[in-house]
Design a protein around this motif. Structure first.
Motif, short mmCIF file in Angstrom:
data_model
loop_
_atom_site.label_atom_id
_atom_site.label_comp_id
_atom_site.label_asym_id
_atom_site.label_seq_id
_atom_site.Cartn_x
_atom_site.Cartn_y
_atom_site.Cartn_z
N ILE A 78 0.83 -1.21 0.00
CA ILE A 78 0.00 0.00 0.00
C ILE A 78 0.86 1.26 0.00
O ILE A 78 0.70 2.14 -0.84
CB ILE A 78 -0.94 0.01 1.22
CG1 ILE A 78 -1.79 -1.25 1.25
CG2 ILE A 78 -1.83 1.25 1.20
CD1 ILE A 78 -2.60 -1.43 2.51
N SER A 79 1.78 1.34 0.96
CA SER A 79 2.58 2.55 1.12
C SER A 79 4.06 2.35 0.85
O SER A 79 4.82 3.31 0.85
CB SER A 79 2.42 3.09 2.55
OG SER A 79 2.97 2.18 3.48
N GLY A 80 4.48 1.13 0.62
CA GLY A 80 5.90 0.84 0.51
C GLY A 80 6.46 0.37 1.84
O GLY A 80 7.60 -0.08 1.90
N GLY A 81 5.67 0.48 2.92
CA GLY A 81 6.10 0.00 4.22
C GLY A 81 7.31 0.71 4.78
O GLY A 81 8.26 0.06 5.22
N HIS A 82 7.30 2.03 4.81
CA HIS A 82 8.45 2.77 5.35
C HIS A 82 8.57 2.58 6.86
O HIS A 82 9.61 2.20 7.37
CB HIS A 82 8.33 4.25 5.03
CG HIS A 82 8.44 4.56 3.59
ND1 HIS A 82 8.58 5.85 3.10
CD2 HIS A 82 8.42 3.77 2.48
CE1 HIS A 82 8.66 5.83 1.77
NE2 HIS A 82 8.55 4.58 1.38
N VAL A 83 7.53 2.94 7.61
CA VAL A 83 7.47 2.81 9.06
C VAL A 83 8.62 3.57 9.74
O VAL A 83 8.95 3.29 10.88
CB VAL A 83 7.48 1.33 9.51
CG1 VAL A 83 6.93 1.18 10.92
CG2 VAL A 83 6.66 0.46 8.57
N ASN A 84 9.21 4.52 9.06
CA ASN A 84 10.40 5.19 9.57
C ASN A 84 10.66 6.46 8.75
O ASN A 84 10.84 6.39 7.54
CB ASN A 84 11.60 4.24 9.45
CG ASN A 84 12.85 4.76 10.11
OD1 ASN A 84 13.03 5.97 10.27
ND2 ASN A 84 13.74 3.86 10.49
N PRO A 85 10.67 7.64 9.40
CA PRO A 85 10.95 8.88 8.68
C PRO A 85 12.30 8.88 7.96
O PRO A 85 12.46 9.56 6.94
CB PRO A 85 10.94 9.94 9.78
CG PRO A 85 10.08 9.36 10.84
CD PRO A 85 10.36 7.88 10.82
N ALA A 86 13.27 8.12 8.47
CA ALA A 86 14.57 8.06 7.82
C ALA A 86 14.47 7.38 6.46
O ALA A 86 15.12 7.80 5.49
CB ALA A 86 15.57 7.31 8.71
N VAL A 87 13.67 6.33 6.36
CA VAL A 87 13.47 5.66 5.08
C VAL A 87 12.76 6.61 4.11
O VAL A 87 13.13 6.71 2.94
CB VAL A 87 12.64 4.37 5.26
CG1 VAL A 87 12.27 3.77 3.91
CG2 VAL A 87 13.42 3.36 6.08
N THR A 88 11.75 7.30 4.60
CA THR A 88 11.04 8.26 3.77
C THR A 88 11.99 9.35 3.25
O THR A 88 11.94 9.73 2.08
CB THR A 88 9.89 8.91 4.56
OG1 THR A 88 9.02 7.88 5.05
CG2 THR A 88 9.10 9.87 3.69
N PHE A 89 12.86 9.83 4.12
CA PHE A 89 13.84 10.85 3.72
C PHE A 89 14.77 10.32 2.63
O PHE A 89 15.07 11.01 1.66
CB PHE A 89 14.65 11.28 4.94
CG PHE A 89 15.61 12.41 4.69
CD1 PHE A 89 15.15 13.69 4.46
CD2 PHE A 89 16.98 12.18 4.68
CE1 PHE A 89 16.04 14.74 4.22
CE2 PHE A 89 17.87 13.20 4.44
CZ PHE A 89 17.40 14.50 4.22
N ALA A 90 15.21 9.07 2.79
CA ALA A 90 16.08 8.47 1.79
C ALA A 90 15.37 8.36 0.44
O ALA A 90 15.97 8.59 -0.62
CB ALA A 90 16.53 7.08 2.24
N LYS A 91 14.08 8.03 0.46
CA LYS A 91 13.32 7.91 -0.77
C LYS A 91 13.16 9.26 -1.47
O LYS A 91 13.14 9.33 -2.70
CB LYS A 91 11.93 7.31 -0.48
CG LYS A 91 11.96 5.89 0.06
CD LYS A 91 12.44 4.90 -0.99
CE LYS A 91 12.37 3.47 -0.47
NZ LYS A 91 12.82 2.49 -1.49
N VAL A 92 13.06 10.33 -0.69
CA VAL A 92 12.98 11.67 -1.28
C VAL A 92 14.32 12.04 -1.91
O VAL A 92 14.37 12.52 -3.06
CB VAL A 92 12.60 12.72 -0.22
CG1 VAL A 92 12.71 14.13 -0.78
CG2 VAL A 92 11.18 12.48 0.28
N VAL A 93 15.39 11.84 -1.18
CA VAL A 93 16.72 12.20 -1.66
C VAL A 93 17.08 11.45 -2.94
O VAL A 93 17.68 12.01 -3.86
CB VAL A 93 17.78 11.94 -0.57
CG1 VAL A 93 19.19 12.13 -1.12
CG2 VAL A 93 17.56 12.87 0.62
N SER A 94 16.69 10.18 -3.01
CA SER A 94 17.01 9.38 -4.19
C SER A 94 15.95 9.47 -5.27
O SER A 94 16.04 8.79 -6.29
CB SER A 94 17.24 7.92 -3.78
OG SER A 94 16.13 7.41 -3.08
N GLY A 95 14.93 10.31 -5.06
CA GLY A 95 13.97 10.61 -6.11
C GLY A 95 12.84 9.63 -6.30
O GLY A 95 12.19 9.63 -7.35
#
Length: 251
Positions: A78-95
């Motif tokens: 559903i969401s990619g299963g981040h469960v962690n702001p650090a993972v979300t940040f990495a996904k933003v940085v890597s586009g």
């Protein structure tokens, strides 16, 4: 032109599918924090002198493995299963996701963490909520560096596990988190998750060294995403602004 592009990205972040992703992140983060913080409280209840009892470290590691693996698994499609702001940040940085989507993810994750810690506080009749702390002999810089290395390992595993969707990938991430807790629990707590550290700190009323659990994990996560996408598998980068990523798993 810039405002138009931002408006388009924002509109993509408030679609029905996007809202489902935020709800999935809230649910998974809630149960992850509930399990991790709750296991620490249970350990303290059974053995008040936690620092002198090595079994408390094992309990924390096992809780991380079980909670992380399962909460990723239930949210990954559903969401990619981040469960962690650090993972979300990495996904933003890597586009992989847009900034507006990431901000909504962060709100969902932080709110879930606070609510989970609050529920534990209420249901245990005011029992102390343990907040993450660093060892007395450690400096803030050293603890941040340690948390950054831990989160690098965790998020790198997240990216690698994205190629193996399902229970296997989720378990690999959980196992890495558990190993990290075993290695560094007595020194920095082995958080690797700013939301978990933030929620427990809010309810505990203690923000001492809180920056350690933001600066280190965010930088470590961003480095892991960039290394994986640009050096290890540079051909696999592509963006999906609605879901958490292009089909991988998060933590």
């Amino acid at each position: 032109m810039a405002s138009t592009a931002f408006a388009a990205r924002f509109n993509q972040s408030v679609t029905k599918d996007a809202l489902r992703s935020y709800l999935a992140e809230f649910i998974s983060t809630f149960f992850y924090v509930f399990a991790v913080v709750g296991s620490s409280m249970a350990s303290r209840k059974l053995s008040p002198d936690v620092a002198a009892n090595p079994s408390s470290l094992v309990i924390a590691a096992i809780a991380n493995v079980f909670a992380l693996s399962s909460t990723i698994y239930i949210a990954v499609n559903i969401s990619g299963g981040h469960v962690n702001p650090a993972v979300t940040f990495a996904k933003v940085v890597s586009g992989h996701i847009t900034v507006p989507t990431a901000l909504f993810y962060w709100v969902s994750q932080m709110l879930a963490s606070v609510m989970a810690s609050l529920l534990l506080r209420i249901t245990t009749v005011g029992q102390h909520i343990p907040a993450y702390t660093i060892a007395q002999e450690m400096t803030g810089f050293g603890a941040s560096l340690l948390e950054g290395v831990l989160t690098f390992a965790l998020v790198y595993t997240v990216y690698a596990a994205g190629d193996r969707l399902g229970a296997t990938g989720s378990l690999a991430i959980g196992m890495m988190a558990g190993a990290n807790v075993l290695a560094t629990g007595p020194f920095s707590g082995g958080s690797m998750n700013p939301a978990c550290a933030f929620g427990s700190a809010v309810i505990a009323g203690s923000f001492k060294n809180q920056a350690v659990y933001w600066v280190g994990p965010l930088l470590g996560a961003a480095a892991a995403g960039l290394v994986y996408d640009n050096l290890v598998f540079p051909a696999q980068v592509h963006q999906d602004s609605v879901r958490g990523d292009s089909g991988g798993v998060g933590v």
